[in-house]
Scaffold this motif. Structure first.
Motif, PDB file in Angstrom:
ATOM      1  N   ALA A 413      30.855  36.318 106.100  1.00 29.01           N
ATOM      2  CA  ALA A 413      30.850  35.233 107.078  1.00 29.01           C
ATOM      3  C   ALA A 413      31.998  34.250 106.921  1.00 29.01           C
ATOM      4  N   MET A 414      33.180  34.752 106.638  1.00 24.97           N
ATOM      5  CA  MET A 414      34.347  33.862 106.660  1.00 24.97           C
ATOM      6  C   MET A 414      34.955  33.806 108.047  1.00 24.97           C
ATOM      7  N   ASN A 415      34.587  34.782 108.876  1.00 23.65           N
ATOM      8  CA  ASN A 415      35.045  34.767 110.263  1.00 23.65           C
ATOM      9  C   ASN A 415      33.885  34.214 111.090  1.00 23.65           C
ATOM     10  N   GLY A 435      23.156  31.732 101.153  1.00 21.79           N
ATOM     11  CA  GLY A 435      24.284  31.312 101.982  1.00 21.79           C
ATOM     12  C   GLY A 435      25.383  32.339 102.162  1.00 21.79           C
ATOM     13  N   ARG A 436      25.218  33.522 101.596  1.00 23.51           N
ATOM     14  CA  ARG A 436      26.292  34.511 101.653  1.00 23.51           C
ATOM     15  C   ARG A 436      26.707  34.812 103.095  1.00 23.51           C
ATOM     16  N   GLN A 437      25.726  34.990 103.986  1.00 17.12           N
ATOM     17  CA  GLN A 437      26.054  35.367 105.363  1.00 17.12           C
ATOM     18  C   GLN A 437      26.031  34.164 106.297  1.00 17.12           C
ATOM     19  N   GLY A 438      26.073  32.987 105.729  1.00 13.37           N
ATOM     20  CA  GLY A 438      25.999  31.761 106.516  1.00 13.37           C
ATOM     21  C   GLY A 438      24.996  30.844 105.843  1.00 13.37           C
ATOM     22  N   ARG A 439      25.263  29.549 105.890  1.00 12.81           N
ATOM     23  CA  ARG A 439      24.415  28.585 105.200  1.00 12.81           C
ATOM     24  C   ARG A 439      22.957  28.718 105.631  1.00 12.81           C
ATOM     25  N   GLY A 440      22.075  28.873 104.664  1.00 11.84           N
ATOM     26  CA  GLY A 440      20.649  28.982 104.968  1.00 11.84           C
ATOM     27  C   GLY A 440      20.225  30.343 105.487  1.00 11.84           C
TER      28      GLY A 440
ATOM     29  N   ASP B  22      29.164  32.311  95.011  1.00  8.53           N
ATOM     30  CA  ASP B  22      28.909  31.713  96.323  1.00  8.53           C
ATOM     31  C   ASP B  22      28.261  30.334  96.173  1.00  8.53           C
ATOM     32  N   MET B  23      27.461  30.158  95.113  1.00 10.79           N
ATOM     33  CA  MET B  23      26.869  28.834  94.859  1.00 10.79           C
ATOM     34  C   MET B  23      27.960  27.885  94.355  1.00 10.79           C
TER      35      MET B  23
END
Ligand code: SF4
Lengths: 467, 201
Positions: A413-415, A435-440, B22-23
């Motif tokens: 999810a950097m794009n 949060g890897r694929q977007g926060r939350g 990521d954290m």
């Protein structure tokens, strides 16, 4: 001569210098570069007036930031992303390295492009400023991720300062059951050993179930060696490997091919080689798996239920409590009743042609559940073209999937491809961190076939019910 | 690279296992083309709410730990990606030393390239330091890299292991690349041998 592992053999063949304190200088055959972890390294070269020692063995491609929607031909809208990709355009040109820009059909995720173009060959040392470099181990290449300072070091010297790792053997015996894939193997290993199980080791995967895998499947297995903490994952090359490599643009040809082949055939672990750690898993025991938590070790068969924090010990009790809260799950809830909002099929773990074929087999003649967002992001422009030629793209679009251009996309999810807070995703990528694929965002990792099945039912689903 | 020899500082307790990259620094901050300025985004999602307000009970937001220079954490610290932005963010915030039972390989490596000392210790020792860190800002820890010791605020001394080459580079703030370039003749010789043995590479 004392017996050696495959890792020992590749290590010995690349040793430039060994210091008394055990730190070694290792020669690097291939250096892959992407836009996120390289700008500071190139900047470092400029500041010190250094050059790239071996530009012909350095390969760069933008992948993390690039949009995967068709409008990307008009330029990248996010300013920071654009600056980073433009920096790579400029660095590749200034330093004369091999480059596949966004506009090139060969562009894609660096770990898919490398093997596809024949840059990755058995017995090589391969590095990239990216932890999933382990992917290339599928060819019997010693491949691992490095940080940006090390990227600069390799650019300037074509070597890396290394400590030798320990040897770990992971054997998957027997055959896989229907509906079980390479992704399930690699997740099963992490589930068994934990995310730190391989720390300090290079893993060699072996056994009948590994031999039976295609090269694509083997890349999926090695890709996630890093999620098990290992420095690298390896699979000894065999006929399948040679067949995959032969004829690729940068593979050796003619007499060189014969010479290469003769050497590659010596690349296996000797029968009496010493292993510091051995893990054996029966292929028959592996079920289609999904993750329930926020660590890749949080794996369970799709037929299981969400665990309770009390099922664990030590620091994992708190970690599990935190994970369940983050994931919005309740202990005891059957995993197959967990409803999802989004499906993401792609990434360097599962963005190759075989992955798309597996998804298409499940989706043929079916529809994505109403209201669900589903996207397929091929790992490279060439994978995309092949999938279109094979009619897979049609199956996906008819089923209601978005058919995207190549890149890392929602894997990190950097794009613009991101989850909203609380949004739950069935994903074929490799990390389910908070949060890897977007926060939350909430990520459940699984195989492409399982993700396709989830797209149809709108919940985590046992793909075997749809076979 | 800044040298690391001795450090006396506040240690912040972070009793979490698997603190991943990521954290430490979420991906939206990886778009920079610089190494500096990432400190404000360190632990972003744990430190700030959705509107950018500080989450008061996150350890580095509490008054006693805002100036922490040492972090004491759980197993497998720094797992995940190779992003050197993680040590850059720690350093930019002011953290010079991380103590944990174990570290992920790439993160561990990256620390040394940036003048951060990662110390791996058996769990019982980390537990002692965690309790010491929980005492707050008056409890300062002393770290002496030359002697390979950590001294708690109670005067208890714990020794740690470290690879001699890495120790040498950290104490002297040495640049790896310059060191390796001194070995250029060995690299040239290797390339000559390799291109005869494996001309297809
Ligand atoms: S697809 Fe995901 S894991 Fe692979 S290189 Fe891209 S961001 Fe990293």
């Amino acid at each position: 001569m004392s017996p050696k592992t495959l890792y020992d053999k590749i290590w010995d063949a690349h040793l430039v210098d060994e210091a008394e304190d055990g730190s070694s200088l290792l020669y690097i055959d291939r250096h892959l570069v992407h836009e996120v972890t390289s700008p500071q390294a190139f900047e470092g070269l400029r500041m010190t007036g250094r050059k790239v020692r071996n530009p012909q063995n350095t390969i760069a491609v933008p992948d993390h930031n690039v949009p995967t929607t068709p409008d990307r031909v008009d330029g990248i809208k996010n300013e920071e992303s654009r600056i980073q990709v433009e920096a790579l355009d400029r660095n590749a040109q200034d330093f004369g390295v091999n480059y596949y820009p966004v506009s090139d059909i060969r562009q894609g995720i660096v770990h898919i492009v490398g093997p596809e173009q024949g840059w990755t060959l058995p017995g090589m040392t391969v590095v990239c400023g990216d932890s999933h470099t382990a992917t290339h181990g599928a060819f019997g290449a010693l491949a691992h991720g490095i940080g940006t300072s090390e990227v600069e070091h390799v650019l300037a010297t074509q070597t890396l300062i290394q400590q030798k790792s320990k040897n770990m053997k992971v054997e998957i015996t027997g055959r896989l059951r229907p509906g079980v894939t390479a992704k399930d193997i690699t997740m099963a290993v992490i589930g068994a050993t934990g995310t730190a199980g391989g720390t300090g080791h290079v893993i060699e995967y072996c056994g009948e179930a590994i031999r039976e895998l295609s090269m694509e499947g083997r890349m999926t297995v090695c890709n996630m060696a890093i999620e098990g903490g290992a420095r690298a994952g390896l699979i000894a090359p065999d006929e399948k490997t040679y067949q995959y490599v032969q004829g690729r643009p940068h593979a050796p040809k003619g007499a060189q091919w014969e010479a290469a082949l003769a050497w590659w055939k010596t690349l296996y672990s000797d029968p009496d080689a010493h292993w510091d750690k051995v893990v054996t898993i029966r292929g028959e025991d592996i079920a289609p798996l999904v993750t329930w938590g926020t660590s890749p070790e949080d794996v369970l068969p799709i037929t299981a239920s969400v665990p309770a924090p009390e099922d664990f010990t030590g620091g994992k009790v708190d970690a599990a409590r935190r994970a369940l809260e983050y994931m919005g799950l309740t202990a005891g809830q059957p995993l197959s009743e967990v409803e999802i909002d989004t499906v993401f099929i792609g990434s360097c773990t599962n963005g190759r042609i075989e992955d798309l074929r597996a998804a298409a087999r499940v989706l043929e003649g079916k529809k994505v559940k109403d209201g669900l967002r589903a996207m397929i992001v091929p790992g490279s422009g060439l994978v995309r073209a092949q999938a279109e030629e094979e009619g897979l793209a049609d199956i996906f679009t008819k089923a209601g999937f978005e058919w995207r251009l190549a890149g890392c996309s929602m894997c990190l999810a950097m794009n613009p491809d991101q989850l909203a807070p609380g949004e739950r995703c069935a994903a074929t990528s490799n990390r389910n961190f908070e949060g890897r694929q977007g926060r939350g965002g909430r990520t459940h990792l699984m195989s492409p076939a399982m993700a396709a099945a989830a797209a149809v039912t709108g919940r985590l689903t046992d793909v075997r019910e749809m076979m | 690279m800044e040298k690391f020899d001795k450090l006396t500082g506040i240690a912040a307790p972070m009793p979490l296992i698997n603190v991943d990259t990521d954290m430490i620094i979420p991906k939206q901050f990886l778009k920079t083309i610089k190494r500096t300025g990432l400190g404000v985004h360190l632990f972003d999602e744990m430190r700030y709410d959705g509107d950018g307000g500080e989450i008061p009970d996150f350890v580095l937001n509490t008054p006693q730990y805002r100036d922490a220079e040492i972090l004491v954490a759980g197993d497998n610290f720094g797992c995940g990606s190779s992003r050197e932005h993680a040590p850059w963010a720690l350093l930019d915030f002011g953290i010079r030393c991380v103590i944990a039972p174990s570290f992920a390989d790439i993160f561990y490596n990256n620390c040394f390239k940036n003048g951060i000392l990662p110390i791996a210790l058996p769990q019982e020792r980390v537990d002692i330091l965690m309790r010491d860190a929980e005492k707050g800002a008056n409890a300062r820890m002393d770290i002496d890299l030359e002697a390979q010791t950590i001294t708690t605020s109670d005067g208890e001394t714990i020794t740690f292991d470290i690879d001699p080459f890495r120790k040498h580079c950290l104490i002297n703030g040495l640049d790896d690349i310059a060191l390796t370039l001194e070995k250029a003749p060995a690299i040239d010789a290797f390339e000559a041998r390799a291109s005869a043995a494996r001309p297809w590479v």
